[in-house]
Design an enzyme around this catalytic site. Structure first.
Site, PDB file in Angstrom:
ATOM      1  N   ASN A  34      40.014  41.324  43.879  1.00 33.02           N
ATOM      2  CA  ASN A  34      39.054  41.674  44.930  1.00 33.02           C
ATOM      3  C   ASN A  34      39.476  41.047  46.252  1.00 33.02           C
ATOM      4  O   ASN A  34      40.401  40.233  46.288  1.00 33.02           O
ATOM      5  CB  ASN A  34      37.659  41.158  44.568  1.00 33.02           C
ATOM      6  CG  ASN A  34      36.947  42.072  43.576  1.00 33.02           C
ATOM      7  OD1 ASN A  34      37.307  43.241  43.409  1.00 33.02           O
ATOM      8  ND2 ASN A  34      35.932  41.541  42.924  1.00 33.02           N
ATOM      9  N   HIS A  65      44.145  47.687  33.972  1.00 34.72           N
ATOM     10  CA  HIS A  65      43.708  46.925  32.792  1.00 34.72           C
ATOM     11  C   HIS A  65      44.228  45.490  32.885  1.00 34.72           C
ATOM     12  O   HIS A  65      45.424  45.276  33.081  1.00 34.72           O
ATOM     13  CB  HIS A  65      44.248  47.615  31.533  1.00 34.72           C
ATOM     14  CG  HIS A  65      43.991  46.872  30.261  1.00 34.72           C
ATOM     15  ND1 HIS A  65      42.845  46.124  30.060  1.00 34.72           N
ATOM     16  CD2 HIS A  65      44.731  46.751  29.127  1.00 34.72           C
ATOM     17  CE1 HIS A  65      42.903  45.586  28.856  1.00 34.72           C
ATOM     18  NE2 HIS A  65      44.023  45.941  28.272  1.00 34.72           N
ATOM     19  N   HIS A 106      33.330  50.398  41.245  1.00 36.85           N
ATOM     20  CA  HIS A 106      34.521  50.716  42.048  1.00 36.85           C
ATOM     21  C   HIS A 106      34.808  52.221  42.063  1.00 36.85           C
ATOM     22  O   HIS A 106      35.971  52.641  42.046  1.00 36.85           O
ATOM     23  CB  HIS A 106      35.754  49.961  41.526  1.00 36.85           C
ATOM     24  CG  HIS A 106      35.669  48.476  41.654  1.00 36.85           C
ATOM     25  ND1 HIS A 106      36.161  47.777  42.725  1.00 36.85           N
ATOM     26  CD2 HIS A 106      35.117  47.527  40.841  1.00 36.85           C
ATOM     27  CE1 HIS A 106      35.938  46.479  42.562  1.00 36.85           C
ATOM     28  NE2 HIS A 106      35.293  46.308  41.427  1.00 36.85           N
ATOM     29  N   TYR A 151      38.366  46.979  30.424  1.00 36.18           N
ATOM     30  CA  TYR A 151      39.142  47.956  31.196  1.00 36.18           C
ATOM     31  C   TYR A 151      39.753  49.041  30.318  1.00 36.18           C
ATOM     32  O   TYR A 151      39.808  50.210  30.690  1.00 36.18           O
ATOM     33  CB  TYR A 151      40.215  47.240  32.032  1.00 36.18           C
ATOM     34  CG  TYR A 151      39.572  46.503  33.187  1.00 36.18           C
ATOM     35  CD1 TYR A 151      38.834  45.350  32.955  1.00 36.18           C
ATOM     36  CD2 TYR A 151      39.632  46.977  34.483  1.00 36.18           C
ATOM     37  CE1 TYR A 151      38.190  44.685  33.991  1.00 36.18           C
ATOM     38  CE2 TYR A 151      38.997  46.323  35.520  1.00 36.18           C
ATOM     39  CZ  TYR A 151      38.282  45.176  35.267  1.00 36.18           C
ATOM     40  OH  TYR A 151      37.636  44.536  36.286  1.00 36.18           O
TER      41      TYR A 151
HETATM   42 FE1  HDD Z   1      36.102  44.942  37.206  1.00 37.49          FE
HETATM   43  C1  HDD Z   1      36.982  48.168  37.776  1.00 37.49           C
HETATM   44  C2  HDD Z   1      37.891  43.953  39.996  1.00 37.49           C
HETATM   45  C3  HDD Z   1      34.978  41.726  36.802  1.00 37.49           C
HETATM   46  C4  HDD Z   1      34.669  45.848  34.310  1.00 37.49           C
HETATM   47  N1  HDD Z   1      37.201  45.870  38.620  1.00 37.49           N
HETATM   48  C5  HDD Z   1      37.456  47.221  38.680  1.00 37.49           C
HETATM   49  C6  HDD Z   1      38.277  47.505  39.807  1.00 37.49           C
HETATM   50  C7  HDD Z   1      38.526  46.323  40.439  1.00 37.49           C
HETATM   51  C8  HDD Z   1      37.856  45.294  39.672  1.00 37.49           C
HETATM   52  C9  HDD Z   1      39.353  46.110  41.673  1.00 37.49           C
HETATM   53  C10 HDD Z   1      38.743  48.877  40.218  1.00 37.49           C
HETATM   54  C11 HDD Z   1      40.042  49.228  39.573  1.00 37.49           C
HETATM   55  C12 HDD Z   1      40.490  50.592  40.053  1.00 37.49           C
HETATM   56  O1  HDD Z   1      40.743  50.715  41.262  1.00 37.49           O
HETATM   57  O2  HDD Z   1      40.577  51.480  39.217  1.00 37.49           O
HETATM   58  N2  HDD Z   1      36.319  43.205  38.237  1.00 37.49           N
HETATM   59  C13 HDD Z   1      37.162  42.984  39.296  1.00 37.49           C
HETATM   60  C14 HDD Z   1      37.215  41.572  39.584  1.00 37.49           C
HETATM   61  C15 HDD Z   1      36.389  40.953  38.696  1.00 37.49           C
HETATM   62  C16 HDD Z   1      35.835  41.983  37.846  1.00 37.49           C
HETATM   63  C17 HDD Z   1      38.065  40.953  40.665  1.00 37.49           C
HETATM   64  C18 HDD Z   1      36.090  39.500  38.531  1.00 37.49           C
HETATM   65  C19 HDD Z   1      36.883  38.552  38.872  1.00 37.49           C
HETATM   66  N3  HDD Z   1      34.994  43.981  35.835  1.00 37.49           N
HETATM   67  C20 HDD Z   1      34.658  42.645  35.829  1.00 37.49           C
HETATM   68  C21 HDD Z   1      33.961  42.333  34.609  1.00 37.49           C
HETATM   69  C22 HDD Z   1      33.878  43.501  33.883  1.00 37.49           C
HETATM   70  C23 HDD Z   1      34.534  44.521  34.678  1.00 37.49           C
HETATM   71  C24 HDD Z   1      33.452  40.961  34.229  1.00 37.49           C
HETATM   72  C25 HDD Z   1      33.272  43.788  32.547  1.00 37.49           C
HETATM   73  C26 HDD Z   1      32.848  42.940  31.696  1.00 37.49           C
HETATM   74  N4  HDD Z   1      35.824  46.713  36.246  1.00 37.49           N
HETATM   75  C27 HDD Z   1      35.244  46.832  35.023  1.00 37.49           C
HETATM   76  C28 HDD Z   1      35.343  48.232  34.451  1.00 37.49           C
HETATM   77  C29 HDD Z   1      36.084  48.984  35.595  1.00 37.49           C
HETATM   78  C30 HDD Z   1      36.303  47.904  36.628  1.00 37.49           C
HETATM   79  C31 HDD Z   1      34.060  48.807  33.976  1.00 37.49           C
HETATM   80  C32 HDD Z   1      35.467  50.260  36.126  1.00 37.49           C
HETATM   81  C33 HDD Z   1      36.559  51.283  36.155  1.00 37.49           C
HETATM   82  C34 HDD Z   1      37.672  50.667  35.486  1.00 37.49           C
HETATM   83  O3  HDD Z   1      37.361  49.383  35.121  1.00 37.49           O
HETATM   84  O4  HDD Z   1      38.736  51.167  35.252  1.00 37.49           O
HETATM   85  O5  HDD Z   1      36.090  48.221  33.292  1.00 37.49           O
END
Ligand code: HDD
Length: 678
Positions: A156, A348, A83, A371
């Site tokens: 999402n 988060h 993202h 997060y």
């Molecule tokens: Fe995630 C970012 C949505 C599963 C790990 N995720 C992130 C963002 C969105 C989502 C909208 C952007 C947030 C922003 O604008 O800063 N993610 C989802 C959805 C998931 C999902 C809807 C499943 C239903 N994500 C998911 C899993 C993991 C992550 C299973 C790790 C095990 N996601 C992350 C992250 C991010 C992230 C690495 C990257 C930047 C951040 O968090 O702040 O932690």
């Protein structure tokens, strides 16, 4: 040419902000008339380094040179691991009060309670500088700044996810992002490693169907649904619980770009979605969504109508559990500084407030860790909650101390509990009667295993349900998307394997994709019966609000154009005149205009300009309403467009255009675009 939006000075005017000023103390901290160093020392010259004579060398003692360059050298922070590409806005969430019986969270329960929010939309796979309009899932993350603490709904634009267990997330993302040797392709799934992974990891099938559908290429963030994906547990004042799924329903409806449009837009205007969000807010054409919940009983087994509510690859069809509206979100203020606000915001899943709890969904459980963890490297330490955009709008009294970038001067000597020294200044734990977050007591029992429940094993029924619920045009789009993406793979074995996955979803779809790839369609075991969910279809007879839509007039800024502009403005439609050269009332020239920007076009001149011919042909191919005024007939003839074709509107007025725009596209034109059978 007239500027499309007010100048930055006007648009950043704090006075005109329609929402509460959450950042009042830090906005525009750069004050004073004079240029200074970072230490506030006034500077006479920032254009020349201090040198030994005009021909140098530069002197080490030039503190201004060193400070200026050092700061610049460190301006970038790591982009989000997923993202990375996104844009955001502030808004106001107003609760309807209809959730009062199911949650004690006041921002959802109290009628007319207003809560300031920040929403960040994003693509998943591309880097920060990638194009907005690529085929991808979109993030829809909302931070609610409530007086009870911050609640983040990190969702999402698709209601399911590729994987059921968070432990697979690194595998999924390693496969879906660029190839590690060359870092290509950027921001897309049309490559071997993605299709290799999803064809082997079949629980991804349902999400892949969504990603290949028109949901993967939204027209704008205004026209996307949002989903919390997981099942959450809501708790009311009596500690009674229900299980819910969160939905954002766009007031403008769900609409997508045409596939070819997305490709053109990627080159012509890679910032298409970002620009639309910012320009629309500046123009007062706010994005609006309703928040809704599907409410399911908190049965001991966490299933509903046979659907496992802990499985993030499953939806609950709206026909089984209707989405009940509980509040309205209006995005109405642009950030002042992209880095400080949109880039530094940190969401988060563990940001919860009393009244909202998580469930045991194994995908959600892993997210609860990820997060917070990722911000430590992205934002450089544990004090990122002190960044203005991340500060809660509730008092913070956490006993956390020190760490990199600590910006609070904590007083007192006893940041620990229990203590007898802090006196009045020290925090004391708050029980439920004082609004404390008390986890609902729930028994936890089970053998220690690395395993999924048996109910997670069905990877195909809901993928088939999704396909069966769409209109034939949308189904065709899915087949075309699969064909395109798989054609981009180098490995034939991956295509063949993916076809065998599709064969377990729907044989007609498999046949279409196989034909496109020039491969035999394998036999599979698609579900024998599925009950479609009409709520999933995008192309229906429904007519939607048209605020934010754009009409282009190829002609001159005359009285007729002005009248249309006036008439459609009332409905929030922007009308732009496209003329050979710039001048008063002209917003686009023949050289700068491209069809993708417009939802409808009016030909009002007989120009033979080839770019305008192409613009009309593209508008025609992309199923846009095309109006004809006066000599515009000739322009259509030049473009080879039949005046009697569906959606060609002779001499349209505002009403006719509005009606056509409300249907998004001229779907009746589709048969004309299919190649004639040989
Ligand atoms: Fe995630 C970012 C949505 C599963 C790990 N995720 C992130 C963002 C969105 C989502 C909208 C952007 C947030 C922003 O604008 O800063 N993610 C989802 C959805 C998931 C999902 C809807 C499943 C239903 N994500 C998911 C899993 C993991 C992550 C299973 C790790 C095990 N996601 C992350 C992250 C991010 C992230 C690495 C990257 C930047 C951040 O968090 O702040 O932690």
């Amino acid at each position: 040419m007239e500027p499309t939006v007010p100048s930055p000075k006007v648009k950043q005017d704090a006075e005109s902000s329609p929402v509460k000023e959450s950042l009042a103390t830090v906005r525009g901290l750069q004050t004073g008339d004079h240029l200074t160093s970072g230490q506030g020392v006034r500077l006479p010259d920032t254009d020349h380094s201090l040198k030994a004579g005009p021909r140098g060398p530069a002197l080490l003692e030039d503190f201004h040179l060193r400070e200026k360059i050092t700061h610049f050298d460190h301006e970038r922070i790591p982009e989000r691991v997923v993202h990375a590409r996104g844009s955001g806005a502030y808004g106001t969430f107003t609760s309807y009060g209809t959730a009062a019986s199911v949650t004690k969270a006041p921002f959802l329960a109290e009628k007319d309670r207003e809560t300031e929010v920040f929403v960040r939309f994003s693509t998943v796979l591309g880097s920060r500088g990638s194009a907005d309009t690529v085929r991808d899932t979109r993030g829809f993350a909302t931070k609610f700044y409530t007086p009870e603490g911050t609640f983040d709904l990190v969702g999402n634009n698709m209601p399911v996810f590729f994987i059921q267990d968070a432990i697979k997330f690194p595998d999924l993302i390693h496969a879906a992002k660029w190839h590690p040797d060359r870092e290509i392709p950027q921001a897309q799934t049309a490559h071997d490693t993605f299709w290799d992974f999803v064809s082997l990891h079949t629980e991804a099938t349902h999400h892949v169907m969504w990603a290949m559908s028109d949901r993967g290429i939204p027209r704008s963030y205004r026209t996307m649904e949002g989903f919390g994906v997981h099942t959450f547990r809501l708790v009311n004042a009596e500690n009674e619980t229900v299980l819910v799924k969160f939905h954002w329903k766009p007031v403008a409806g769900v609409h997508s770009q045409a596939w070819e449009e997305t490709q053109i837009t990627g080159g012509v205007d890679p910032d298409f979605h970002r620009r639309d969000l910012a320009d629309s807010i500046d123009a007062g054409l706010f994005y609006e969504y309703e928040l809704g919940i599907q409410v399911m009983p908190d049965s001991g087994d966490e299933t509903f109508e046979g659907i496992d509510l802990l499985d993030a690859t499953k939806i609950v069809p709206e026909e089984l559990a209707p989405v009940q509206p509980i509040g309205k979100l209006v995005l109405n203020r642009n950030p002042d500084n992209f880095h400080a606000e949109t880039e530094q915001i940190a969401f988060h899943m563990g940001n919860l407030v009393p009244g909202i709890e998580v469930t045991n969904d194994p995908l959600l459980q892993g997210r609860l860790f990820s997060y917070l963890d990722t911000q430590l490297s992205r934002l450089g330490g544990p004090n990122f909650t002190q960044l203005p955009i991340n500060r809660p709008h509730a008092p913070v009294n956490d006993n956390f101390r020190d760490g990199l970038h600590q910006s609070v001067v904590h007083r007192g000597i006893a940041p620990y509990l229990p203590n007898s020294l802090a006196g009045e200044e020290g925090p004391v734990p708050a029980g439920p009667e004082k609004g404390g977050y008390v986890h609902l007591p729930k028994p936890v029992l089970g053998d220690k295993v690395r395993a999924n429940p048996v109910s997670f094993a069905d990877h195909y029924t809901q993928a088939a349900l999704f396909y069966a619920s769409l209109s034939p045009i949308e189904q065709d789009h899915i087949a075309e998307a699969f064909t395109f993406e798989l054609s981009k793979c180098y490995e034939q074995a991956i295509r063949v394997r993916m076809l065998s996955v599709l064969a377990n979803v729907n044989s007609e779809l498999t046949a279409k994709v196989a034909a496109g790839l020039g491969l035999p369609a394998p036999e599979g075991k698609p579900p024998v019966t599925v009950t479609p969910s009409p709520a999933l279809a995008q192309i229906t007879d429904r007519v939607w609000p048209i605020a934010g839509r754009v009409v282009g007039i190829i002609g001159t800024p005359d009285k007729q154009a002005e009248a249309l502009q006036k008439a459609l403005k009332a409905q929030g439609v922007v009308v732009r005149v496209i003329a050979p050269v710039g001048g008063p009332g002209v917003e686009r020239t023949f050289q700068t205009a491209r069809s993708v920007e417009f939802d409808a076009v009016i030909a009002a001149t007989a120009t033979t300009d080839l770019q305008m011919t192409v613009l009309l042909q593209e508008a025609f191919r992309h199923l846009k309403p095309i109006g004809v005024w006066g000599k515009g007939e000739q322009l259509l003839a030049n473009a080879g467009i039949d005046l009697k074709a569906p959606g060609i509107l002779p001499d349209p007025d505002a009403e006719t255009l509005a009606a056509a725009l409300g249907r998004h596209r001229v779907w009746e034109r589709v048969p004309l675009l299919k190649p004639a059978a040989s």
